[in-house]
Design a protein around this motif. Structure first.
Motif, short mmCIF file in Angstrom:
data_model
loop_
_atom_site.label_atom_id
_atom_site.label_comp_id
_atom_site.label_asym_id
_atom_site.label_seq_id
_atom_site.Cartn_x
_atom_site.Cartn_y
_atom_site.Cartn_z
N TRP A 44 0.68 -1.31 0.09
CA TRP A 44 0.02 -0.10 0.12
C TRP A 44 0.81 1.16 -0.05
N TYR B 129 -0.18 0.42 -3.95
CA TYR B 129 -1.56 0.57 -4.32
C TYR B 129 -2.17 1.64 -3.32
N ALA B 130 -3.17 2.42 -3.95
CA ALA B 130 -3.63 3.49 -3.22
C ALA B 130 -4.44 2.95 -2.01
N GLN B 131 -4.64 3.88 -1.45
CA GLN B 131 -5.59 3.82 -0.13
C GLN B 131 -6.72 4.28 -0.32
N ASP B 132 -7.44 3.79 -1.50
CA ASP B 132 -8.88 3.96 -1.68
C ASP B 132 -9.38 2.91 -2.41
N ALA B 133 -10.70 3.26 -2.90
CA ALA B 133 -11.62 2.10 -3.65
C ALA B 133 -10.84 1.75 -4.94
N ASN B 134 -10.23 2.44 -5.49
CA ASN B 134 -9.57 1.70 -6.62
C ASN B 134 -8.28 1.07 -6.39
N ASN C 268 -1.62 2.36 8.01
CA ASN C 268 -2.77 2.51 6.92
C ASN C 268 -4.10 2.57 7.71
N THR D 180 -7.31 4.20 6.50
CA THR D 180 -8.27 4.23 5.47
C THR D 180 -8.94 2.93 5.30
N LEU D 181 -8.11 1.95 4.89
CA LEU D 181 -8.76 0.41 4.89
C LEU D 181 -9.10 -0.01 5.95
N ASN E 61 -11.08 1.70 8.14
CA ASN E 61 -12.25 2.48 8.46
C ASN E 61 -12.27 3.32 9.80
N ASP F 266 -8.22 9.18 11.18
CA ASP F 266 -7.48 9.75 10.15
C ASP F 266 -5.74 9.29 10.62
#
Length: 285
Positions: free
Chosen positions: A30, A63-68, A269, A271-272, A274, A277
């Protein structure tokens, strides 16, 4: 930018490194420091020390820390890795294109790279290998305590306010590990953890954990929310302080310490998971 599709079946990687060369290794992780930091340090070390000989260039797939990023790993690359390269597919991963191996699990990757880049001995029964394995596991225990602090798990930290409430307790418990590590260095009279005056693979994760906790120490707050002026945790542990400074000054790691992966990436991480911040990137120190 979309991470490149790793080429597990190819004899050599089709993607090129930033220098326009085909990589010996491809790592995937990530866009954060986390477990990726020590692996990146090992790869930078190998690249520096093998200049002009058997090149050890590498590609860092992030790998981005978002849905993509989640979809790119879980729905694309992980599926292909399970089918074509390794049924245990996980992040972080390391691909050795020369030897056609795909390796997962952090401790296994560090052990593999340590031998490939020459910082670890190859004899399984050597004292260095035994010392290295013990410290690697001790540091991973410390890392697991960090995970309970920064991720949103039941009965662990779930909000920013809980983070600040639990942080002093975590740092106090962390000092017990620091005391053991300080005693280890004193007992062996070593600068580094597995060899007296030379780096081993366990040292890279040890540095990262110490470096993160120097940052966490700056986040301690009074009950009214004001920051507390305190010395770093290393002020009480002279041998650990020397170790941290020695690692930070190594020319083999200069490129890493100047990179965005060290200066700008989040420490872990959030973001993943949930979660909240988190304490922010190291660049805000």
């Amino acid at each position: 930018m979309t991470p490149p599709q790793p080429k597990w079946k190819s004899e050599t990687a089709e993607e090129e490194t930033g220098e326009g060369q085909q990589p010996r290794f491809t790592m995937g992780y990530w866009q954060m420091r986390g477990l990726g930091a020590a692996i990146r340090m090992l790869l930078h070390w190998g690249k520096y020390t093998h200049r002009g000989g058997a090149e050890m260039n590498f590609k860092d797939v992030q790998y981005a820390q978002d849905a993509n990023g989640v979809n790119e790993w879980f729905k694309r690359d992980k599926v292909e890795m399970i089918k074509d390269a390794n049924p245990l597919a996980n992040i972080p991963y390391l691909i050795d294109h020369e030897e056609k191996k795909t390796i997962v699990q952090f401790l296994c990757i560090c052990d593999y790279l340590g031998r490939k880049i020459g910082v670890d001995e190859t004899d399984e029964n050597s004292d260095q290998r035994l010392r290295n394995a013990q410290i690697a596991m001790e540091i991973f225990d410390l890392r697991n305590s960090v995970i309970r602090l920064v991720y949103k798990f039941p009965n662990s930290v779930r909000t920013q306010s809980e983070f600040y409430e639990r942080l002093p307790e975590h740092l106090g418990a962390c000092k017990k590990t620091y005391k053991k590590l300080e005693s280890w260095l004193q007992f062996h009279d070593f600068t580094y953890f597995a060899k007296k005056d030379a780096v081993s693979s366990c040292d890279f994760h040890a540095f990262e954990m110490i470096d993160q906790h120097e940052h966490y120490q700056t986040l301690v707050r009074e009950k009214d929310g004001e920051a507390v002026e305190k010395q770093g945790m290393l002020s009480e542990f002279p041998r650990l302080k020397k170790f941290h400074a020695e690692m930070k000054s190594r020319p083999e790691l200069k490129a890493y310490f100047e990179s965005k992966e060290y200066k700008e990436f989040q420490l872990n991480n959030h973001t993943l998971a949930n979660s909240w911040d988190g304490p922010g990137p190291s660049s805000k120190r």
